[in-house]
Write a protein that holds these residues in place. Structure first.
Motif, PDB file in Angstrom:
ATOM      1  N   ASP A   7      79.519 -13.800 -22.747  1.00  0.00           N
ATOM      2  CA  ASP A   7      79.616 -11.973 -21.998  1.00  0.00           C
ATOM      3  C   ASP A   7      78.303 -11.403 -23.007  1.00  0.00           C
ATOM      4  O   ASP A   7      77.883 -10.329 -22.368  1.00  0.00           O
ATOM      5  CB  ASP A   7      80.178 -11.867 -22.073  1.00  0.00           C
ATOM      6  CG  ASP A   7      81.286 -11.714 -20.848  1.00  0.00           C
ATOM      7  OD1 ASP A   7      80.844 -12.432 -20.147  1.00  0.00           O
ATOM      8  OD2 ASP A   7      82.759 -11.974 -21.186  1.00  0.00           O
ATOM      9  N   THR A   8      78.014 -11.593 -24.380  1.00  0.00           N
ATOM     10  CA  THR A   8      76.734 -11.253 -25.052  1.00  0.00           C
ATOM     11  C   THR A   8      75.959 -11.464 -25.044  1.00  0.00           C
ATOM     12  O   THR A   8      75.322 -12.039 -24.480  1.00  0.00           O
ATOM     13  CB  THR A   8      77.433 -11.232 -26.169  1.00  0.00           C
ATOM     14  OG1 THR A   8      79.256 -11.871 -26.956  1.00  0.00           O
ATOM     15  CG2 THR A   8      76.679 -11.261 -27.764  1.00  0.00           C
ATOM     16  N   PRO A   9      74.930 -10.063 -24.233  1.00  0.00           N
ATOM     17  CA  PRO A   9      73.606 -10.120 -24.449  1.00  0.00           C
ATOM     18  C   PRO A   9      72.789 -11.036 -25.303  1.00  0.00           C
ATOM     19  O   PRO A   9      73.063 -10.710 -26.300  1.00  0.00           O
ATOM     20  CB  PRO A   9      73.437  -8.841 -23.871  1.00  0.00           C
ATOM     21  CG  PRO A   9      74.807  -8.497 -25.371  1.00  0.00           C
ATOM     22  CD  PRO A   9      75.162  -8.983 -24.494  1.00  0.00           C
ATOM     23  N   PRO A  10      70.966 -11.023 -24.878  1.00  0.00           N
ATOM     24  CA  PRO A  10      70.370 -12.382 -26.076  1.00  0.00           C
ATOM     25  C   PRO A  10      70.320 -11.355 -26.847  1.00  0.00           C
ATOM     26  O   PRO A  10      70.105 -10.018 -26.740  1.00  0.00           O
ATOM     27  CB  PRO A  10      69.849 -12.701 -24.893  1.00  0.00           C
ATOM     28  CG  PRO A  10      69.544 -11.688 -23.776  1.00  0.00           C
ATOM     29  CD  PRO A  10      70.973 -11.737 -23.707  1.00  0.00           C
ATOM     30  N   GLY A  11      70.934 -11.796 -28.094  1.00  0.00           N
ATOM     31  CA  GLY A  11      70.367 -11.104 -29.500  1.00  0.00           C
ATOM     32  C   GLY A  11      69.374 -11.118 -30.217  1.00  0.00           C
ATOM     33  O   GLY A  11      68.246 -13.027 -29.674  1.00  0.00           O
ATOM     34  N   LEU A  12      69.214 -11.423 -31.510  1.00  0.00           N
ATOM     35  CA  LEU A  12      67.821 -11.934 -31.822  1.00  0.00           C
ATOM     36  C   LEU A  12      68.447 -13.760 -32.355  1.00  0.00           C
ATOM     37  O   LEU A  12      67.510 -14.241 -33.139  1.00  0.00           O
ATOM     38  CB  LEU A  12      68.007 -11.452 -34.002  1.00  0.00           C
ATOM     39  CG  LEU A  12      66.350 -11.503 -35.161  1.00  0.00           C
ATOM     40  CD1 LEU A  12      65.640 -11.603 -34.239  1.00  0.00           C
ATOM     41  CD2 LEU A  12      67.395 -11.103 -36.630  1.00  0.00           C
ATOM     42  N   TRP A  58      63.531 -24.264 -21.571  1.00  0.00           N
ATOM     43  CA  TRP A  58      63.740 -23.357 -20.118  1.00  0.00           C
ATOM     44  C   TRP A  58      64.059 -22.684 -19.569  1.00  0.00           C
ATOM     45  O   TRP A  58      64.042 -21.621 -19.535  1.00  0.00           O
ATOM     46  CB  TRP A  58      62.985 -24.010 -19.017  1.00  0.00           C
ATOM     47  CG  TRP A  58      62.751 -23.370 -17.739  1.00  0.00           C
ATOM     48  CD1 TRP A  58      63.304 -23.685 -16.975  1.00  0.00           C
ATOM     49  CD2 TRP A  58      61.955 -23.096 -17.594  1.00  0.00           C
ATOM     50  NE1 TRP A  58      63.481 -22.877 -15.483  1.00  0.00           N
ATOM     51  CE2 TRP A  58      62.042 -22.224 -16.627  1.00  0.00           C
ATOM     52  CE3 TRP A  58      60.315 -22.544 -18.204  1.00  0.00           C
ATOM     53  CZ2 TRP A  58      60.838 -21.616 -15.678  1.00  0.00           C
ATOM     54  CZ3 TRP A  58      59.055 -22.198 -17.901  1.00  0.00           C
ATOM     55  CH2 TRP A  58      59.356 -21.810 -16.170  1.00  0.00           C
ATOM     56  N   LEU A  59      65.268 -22.835 -19.703  1.00  0.00           N
ATOM     57  CA  LEU A  59      66.834 -21.956 -19.219  1.00  0.00           C
ATOM     58  C   LEU A  59      67.189 -21.080 -20.623  1.00  0.00           C
ATOM     59  O   LEU A  59      67.520 -20.265 -20.628  1.00  0.00           O
ATOM     60  CB  LEU A  59      68.182 -23.448 -19.495  1.00  0.00           C
ATOM     61  CG  LEU A  59      67.893 -24.379 -18.310  1.00  0.00           C
ATOM     62  CD1 LEU A  59      68.992 -24.687 -18.686  1.00  0.00           C
ATOM     63  CD2 LEU A  59      68.441 -23.166 -16.820  1.00  0.00           C
ATOM     64  N   GLY A  60      66.978 -21.457 -22.071  1.00  0.00           N
ATOM     65  CA  GLY A  60      67.001 -20.216 -22.840  1.00  0.00           C
ATOM     66  C   GLY A  60      66.152 -19.324 -23.346  1.00  0.00           C
ATOM     67  O   GLY A  60      66.232 -18.317 -23.202  1.00  0.00           O
ATOM     68  N   PRO A  86      71.503 -16.775 -16.376  1.00  0.00           N
ATOM     69  CA  PRO A  86      73.566 -16.441 -17.089  1.00  0.00           C
ATOM     70  C   PRO A  86      73.194 -17.268 -18.100  1.00  0.00           C
ATOM     71  O   PRO A  86      72.292 -18.763 -18.161  1.00  0.00           O
ATOM     72  CB  PRO A  86      73.902 -16.608 -15.668  1.00  0.00           C
ATOM     73  CG  PRO A  86      73.429 -17.019 -14.850  1.00  0.00           C
ATOM     74  CD  PRO A  86      71.931 -17.132 -15.240  1.00  0.00           C
ATOM     75  N   PHE A  87      73.673 -17.275 -19.312  1.00  0.00           N
ATOM     76  CA  PHE A  87      74.112 -18.269 -20.610  1.00  0.00           C
ATOM     77  C   PHE A  87      75.089 -19.260 -20.184  1.00  0.00           C
ATOM     78  O   PHE A  87      74.403 -20.733 -20.307  1.00  0.00           O
ATOM     79  CB  PHE A  87      75.182 -17.596 -21.338  1.00  0.00           C
ATOM     80  CG  PHE A  87      75.407 -18.096 -22.921  1.00  0.00           C
ATOM     81  CD1 PHE A  87      74.604 -18.703 -23.683  1.00  0.00           C
ATOM     82  CD2 PHE A  87      76.426 -18.603 -22.557  1.00  0.00           C
ATOM     83  CE1 PHE A  87      74.920 -19.222 -24.619  1.00  0.00           C
ATOM     84  CE2 PHE A  87      76.583 -20.044 -24.032  1.00  0.00           C
ATOM     85  CZ  PHE A  87      76.231 -19.427 -24.368  1.00  0.00           C
TER      86      PHE A  87
END
Length: 453
Positions: A349-354, A409-411, A420-421
């Motif tokens: 559930d965590t949004p993408p970050g650094l 590609w998925l990342g 989605p993750f």
């Protein structure tokens, strides 16, 4: 040892609620937070934790969501750490005293199994030729047996998914006409233990190998097991060293006994003890191995970048030496391990970050290294011809290239908010059988194909 304080679950939640209500910042959100806390407790109890353990772990997980629970978790951290050293018999099989007794018995069995072949009258070269392909076969069946027992694995699955693969591997390791100077011996020594570790994974999942969630659990277990084993090995090495120095100081040389019995038997037994520690303490403390990826991911990214620059400057084109090819492949395997364990620690559930962007950069650099290795390996095969080592290395690079390309590609889609993750995670768990099949082919098929050269 002082007993851990046990309170009724409602009383513990009431304490937490009182603590939360004293904080004006959350006000009417307490009811919603309490519902969330109770839901987490129920999930953890369903996974096998006691009510006390479930409450403490749930509060710590809530700490990642809001400052109130984080503060409460810090104030009550002492109780959580006491839980870590209390043996309980009311949990699922494998975690209490009964499970510890069985795993210790199996650890002794593994230690004896490793030592028994050396008791026969054989020279060092003959023993080495036996141990190199057979060492994992002397230990892993004990670990698989413990998992099969603790998972209540049906007998039919035990025979088909565990006994049969180990039997086939044992026949190959002992009937193949391997010689000490053959590449086939090296390939089997490296790849057969990896293939058998996947068999252990079948036991770990209880035979439910089609479950993506259970495969990810096995990835987590592998990382935790590795860390525990290294810690046990370091502690054991220090203990052996101190024991040896102590006996030497009084004029007795213990090192022949320590080297011949304590070290090999202890190393084999530690495989099961480390596994028991992971199982007994799972869900009580945060995973160790995935946390380490936060440290080693940036370091590996820098190492890959330096590697590429060095190759470009010192070895322009595709003229790459054999040692450099081996180093490149080891770095690619490390990258795959970092990706897997980072995924196992991440909340969907965590949004993408650094950190996700840093991982994407790591994958991109790994793809460049992989492409370089493939071109160099193809050139060496064209120039010198095929050999078991070259084919194994070429296949490894192809397997890793496919994995990394799709993962990248998925990342990228996840970082850009288009995927989605779960898609990233499923790709890695779905790819595990491909890796398992490849290492099995290298260990069991390449040797006869190349005439056991």
């Amino acid at each position: 040892m002082a007993a851990v304080e046990h309170l009724d679950l409602d009383e513990q939640i009431a304490r937490w609620r009182a603590h939360a209500e004293r904080r004006q910042a959350i006000g009417t959100d307490v009811d919603e937070l309490e519902d969330h806390l109770r839901g987490l407790v129920e999930e953890l109890e369903a996974s096998g934790l006691s009510p006390d353990e479930a409450f403490l772990v749930a509060v710590r997980r809530m700490g990642a969501l809001d400052d109130v629970s984080r503060e409460f978790a810090r104030e009550h951290a002492e109780r959580l750490w006491k839980q870590l050293v209390v043996m309980q018999d009311d949990g699922p099989p494998g975690r209490g005293r009964r499970g510890l007794g069985l795993v210790l018995a199996l650890a002794v069995g593994a230690g004896l199994a490793v030592k028994i072949p050396s008791l026969f009258d054989a020279d060092g070269d003959t023993l080495a030729l036996f141990y190199l392909p057979n060492l994992s076969l002397l230990v892993f069946p004990f670990l698989a047996a413990w998992f099969a027992w603790s998972r209540s694995m049906p007998a039919r699955r035990v025979w088909v998914q565990l006994v049969l693969p180990f039997a086939v591997a044992a026949l190959a390791a002992n009937l193949f006409p391997l010689t000490q100077d053959s590449a086939s011996l090296v390939l089997m020594t490296i790849h057969l233990p990896i293939a058998l570790w996947f068999v252990v994974g079948l036991a770990y999942t209880g035979g439910v190998w089609r479950s993506s969630a259970r495969r990810m659990d096995f990835i987590r277990f592998t990382g935790e097991w590795f860390v525990y084993y290294v810690l046990i090995a370091l502690g054991g090495a220090a203990l052996v060293g101190l024991t040896g120095l102590g006996f030497t100081a009084i004029g007795v040389d213990p090192f022949p006994v320590l080297g011949a019995w304590v070290v090999p038997c202890g190393a084999a037994g530690a495989v099961l003890v480390a596994a028991w520690l992971v199982e007994a303490k799972q869900n009580v403390i945060e995973n160790i191995a995935p946390v380490l990826t936060r440290v080693f991911t940036p370091l590996t990214t820098i190492a890959l970048l330096v590697f590429l620059v060095t190759v470009a400057v010192a070895r322009p084109g595709v003229d790459v030496e054999r040692e450099l090819l081996i180093l490149g492949d080891l770095m690619l395997v490390l990258v795959l391990g970092l990706i897997l364990y980072a995924l196992s620690a991440r909340s969907p559930d965590t949004p993408p970050g650094l950190f996700d962007r840093l991982q994407l950069l790591l994958v991109a650099l790994a793809l460049v290294v992989d492409a370089l290795m493939l071109v160099a390996m193809a050139g060496r095969i064209a120039e010198f011809g095929a050999s078991p080592n070259k084919v194994a290395a070429l296949g490894l690079n192809i397997v890793l290239l496919v994995n990394l390309a799709r993962a990248g590609w998925l990342g990228l889609g996840f970082v850009r908010g288009r995927r989605p993750f779960g898609a990233v995670e499923r790709w890695q768990t779905d790819y595990l059988p491909v890796i398992a099949v490849w290492v099995t082919l290298v260990a069991l098929v390449l040797p006869p194909v190349f005439g056991w050269a």
